[in-house]
Each structure stands twice: as C-alpha cells, then as structure tokens.
Enzyme design. Structure first.
Site, short mmCIF file in Angstrom:
data_model
loop_
_atom_site.label_atom_id
_atom_site.label_comp_id
_atom_site.label_asym_id
_atom_site.label_seq_id
_atom_site.Cartn_x
_atom_site.Cartn_y
_atom_site.Cartn_z
N ASP A 205 0.80 -1.24 0.00
CA ASP A 205 0.00 0.00 0.00
C ASP A 205 0.83 1.29 0.00
OD1 ASP A 205 0.94 -0.69 2.51
OD2 ASP A 205 -0.79 0.12 3.57
N GLU B 71 11.34 -3.86 12.47
CA GLU B 71 12.50 -3.32 11.73
C GLU B 71 13.74 -3.34 12.62
OE1 GLU B 71 9.68 -1.66 12.36
OE2 GLU B 71 8.80 -0.92 10.49
N1 UDP Z 1 -0.40 -7.43 5.93
C1 UDP Z 1 -0.41 -8.81 5.98
N2 UDP Z 1 -1.26 -9.45 6.84
C2 UDP Z 1 -2.14 -8.78 7.64
C3 UDP Z 1 -2.11 -7.37 7.60
C4 UDP Z 1 -1.22 -6.74 6.75
O1 UDP Z 1 0.34 -9.45 5.24
O2 UDP Z 1 -2.89 -9.43 8.39
C5 UDP Z 1 0.54 -6.75 5.02
C6 UDP Z 1 -0.08 -5.60 4.23
O3 UDP Z 1 -0.57 -6.04 2.99
C7 UDP Z 1 1.09 -4.64 4.08
C8 UDP Z 1 1.93 -4.90 5.33
O4 UDP Z 1 1.56 -6.19 5.82
O5 UDP Z 1 1.85 -4.92 2.92
C9 UDP Z 1 1.69 -3.86 6.43
O6 UDP Z 1 0.32 -3.86 6.77
P1 UDP Z 1 -0.55 -2.51 6.87
O7 UDP Z 1 -0.37 -1.73 5.62
O8 UDP Z 1 -1.95 -2.89 7.24
O9 UDP Z 1 0.15 -1.80 8.09
P2 UDP Z 1 0.52 -0.28 8.30
O10 UDP Z 1 1.18 0.18 7.05
O11 UDP Z 1 -0.77 0.43 8.52
O12 UDP Z 1 1.42 -0.30 9.46
MN MN Z 2 0.54 0.11 5.13
#
Ligand code: UDP
Ligand code: MN
Length: 341
Positions: free
Chosen positions: A192, A275
């Site tokens: 995203d 990280e």
């Molecule tokens: N993601 C995943 N499993 C989950 C939730 C998220 O593989 O149950 C992936 C999601 O597609 C993204 C990454 O992990 O590529 C980070 O998730 P998200 O964008 O929801 O987190 P944020 O960026 O809000 O911290």
């Molecule tokens: Mn994200």
C-alpha cells in the site's frame, strides 16, 4: 557594406550560441558529478525516465503456480522480458499482502511502479489460508518477473488485537531469497505504499544496508536517518521507543550477499519492533549504513494508507445479467473472507 554587417551579426550569434551550448554541457557535467559519487541515477528526473527502455506489450502469459508443502505456494521464473539487463544487480522486492477489497488495486499500483525498474524479481507473499484467485490471476497476466508465495500468520498472533502484520510472509520471502538468490539487493515493499522509481535505481547498489526517508510516518510526517557529512549520526522518527534503529519498514534495503552471510537474521513477531529486530539480527553498525536519496534529502517513499472498503454485494443474477460480462466480473470482486478464493 550590408553584407559585412550581416556577416558580423552571423559570426556574433554563432559565437554566442556555441558559448551557450558549452555552458549547458558544463552544467550538466557538474550535475552528474554531484550525484556521481554515491548515486548512480540521473540528476534530472527526465534523464532517469528516459533511461527506462520502452515497455514490451503486456501479453498475458502463463506462469506456473505450484502448490507446495509447508503451507506455501511457490512459483519461479527468471525474467525473460526486455527489462532484464545483464550485469545489473537484481532487486528482490518482497511485498507482503493479504486478502481484502483493496488487495488487487494495491498490487496494481505497486506492480505498475516496478514496471519502470529493471531487473526486478517481485516476490508477492500472501498471508492467507488459500491463494486468492484474483491475485494469482493478476500476477499471471503481469509482464513482471513474479514469485508468488503463501503463508499464514501464526494463529497465536492472529488472536491478539495488535497483530505483527506481514511478518510471516516477509520471512517466507526472505527464505525464498536464501534458497534462490546469490547476489543483488532485497527490499520490503508493502503493497500500500507509494514509491518513486529513483529509490529503486539507487538501492540497487547497496553494499550492506542502505537507508532513506519515508514520508507520512507519525505526526512528524517523516521517518529518516539524520545525516551529517554523508554519515548517519542518528534517527528522526516520531516513535523512538528505545529502538536502536527507529526506522520504517519501507526505509531500508539490504545487500543479498550480506544477508546470506547472516543465516540467523530474521524479523521478530513483535509489533513496532520488526524493523529494529531485523536490523539488530543483521548486526549492522550505524556507521556502516549507506544513506541514499541524496544523503536523505529526498522523500522517495511514502507510507500511504488506503481507505478501507466494504466487501462487494454479490452480483444480482437476473435474466438481464446472466451470460454477460458480469458473470466474469463477479468472480474478481472481494466478497469477504474466503469467498473469492
Ligand atoms: N499485511 C499482511 N497481513 C495482515 C495485515 C497486513 O500481510 O494481516 C501486510 C499488508 O498487505 C502490508 C503490510 O503487511 O503490505 C503492512 O500492513 P498494513 O499496511 O496494514 O500496516 P501499516 O502500514 O498500517 O502499518
Ligand atoms: Mn501500510
């Protein structure tokens, strides 16, 4: 007399034009000098774009997707598109993803960006009980050099409210690299986020670990190493939390050989510390970090977030829609857990 004046005008203008061209060339040379020390991309955006060869036509083509053991799906092909340039280190881009209404749109945006980058192996690693059909189909039709993996977040983490998102599938991507790659650079690109292609062009030359700013992270609006005289001297991030490496997942790239020399390196299932844990497990020193994006003065990655969408209401199969395109479209819609896979 008139002819003599004309001649003088012509000579004067010719000299002026030559001078202008020379000054222009000198400035251009200068530009390249500035970025040439530590960056191997063009100084001017247009140059960078012009270096990308024209796209081959996007012919849908078959790709083997093999259901493997170990709760994973693996498929592999080396790139046969015009994008593979011999002698250029490959970029292994690990994208964790999971089923939801926005999944294919997100992968489309990320995939389209990667189409501007040479020598990419795009490892799409899905956190799902079963492979999402629309995703596999999207990857099959893509001209990109893709690897599809599937793995599930361990059940014990699924139960908690604050989940370690994307860890299991990033680790699956890492393991794939350990088994298949021997050189190049690895980068975790969430599905995203928003990426400027220049960051890929630069991270390709990472020797150990490179870092760069990520926009839209915390109230500070950015997470970045603090760089002085070309060295990382600290970190600017809205949530330091005793982390040795307070960086975003999108803010670093790792050399594959460097990773292979550290077989125990891994990402912890620890929310907020993924990280930091990974960096510590690599054993990198702050002084060894290679700052990119013009000494971290450019924001070329953005931690964007997409509005959540409701699952689609099933297509109403009436006499008017039966036998139409809607039969096919309806199969591509996300209708909630498990229903479109
Ligand atoms: N993601 C995943 N499993 C989950 C939730 C998220 O593989 O149950 C992936 C999601 O597609 C993204 C990454 O992990 O590529 C980070 O998730 P998200 O964008 O929801 O987190 P944020 O960026 O809000 O911290
Ligand atoms: Mn994200």
């Amino acid at each position: 007399m008139v002819r003599a004046v004309n001649l003088r005008v012509v000579v004067t203008w010719s000299v002026a034009a030559t001078l202008l061209v020379l000054v222009g060339l000198a400035m251009r040379h200068n530009n390249n000098q500035v970025e040439g020390n530590f960056l191997r991309t063009a100084a001017r955006p247009l140059d960078a774009l012009q270096r990308v060869p024209p796209e081959p036509l996007a012919e849908p083509r078959q790709q083997d997707v093999v259901e493997g053991n170990n709760n994973r799906v693996g498929s592999g092909k080396r790139c046969d598109s015009e994008k593979w340039v011999e002698g250029l280190p490959p970029l292994y881009i690990i994208t964790p993803t999971y089923p939801r209404a926005e999944q294919v749109p997100e992968l489309t945006r990320t995939g389209q960006t990667l189409m501007h980058v040479n020598n990419v192996v795009w490892i799409v690693s899905e956190d799902a009980a079963v492979a999402t059909k629309a995703v596999v189909q999207y990857l099959n039709e893509s001209i990109l050099n893709t690897i599809y993996l599937r793995v599930q977040m361990p059940v014990k983490y699924k139960k908690v409210k604050n989940k370690p998102r994307g860890v299991a599938n990033r680790m699956a991507g890492l393991n794939w690299i350990r088994e298949h790659a021997k050189d190049g650079v690895l980068y975790f690109a969430d599905d995203d986020n928003t990426y400027d292609i220049r960051i890929f062009q630069q991270m390709r030359w990472t020797r150990k670990v490179s870092m760069f700013p990520v926009g839209l992270v915390t109230k500070l609006g950015v997470s970045t190493p603090i760089v002085k005289e070309g060295k990382v001297v600290g970190f600017y991030d809205g949530w330091i939390a005793k982390r040795k490496f307070p960086v975003d997942m999108a803010g670093f790239a790792v050399n594959v050989q460097y990773l292979l020399e550290r077989p125990l390196a891994s990402m912890p299932y620890k929310v907020g510390y993924e990280e930091d844990g990974f960096m510590k497990s690599l054993g990198i020193k702050a002084s060894e970090i290679e700052p990119l994006a013009f000494n971290c003065t450019k924001i070329w990655v953005w931690h964007t977030q997409t509005k959540k969408n409701e699952p689609a209401i099933p297509v109403n199969r009436t006499r008017a829609t039966f036998g139409s395109n809607l039969d096919i479209i309806s199969e591509q819609l996300w209708r909630g857990t498990g229903t479109n896979s």
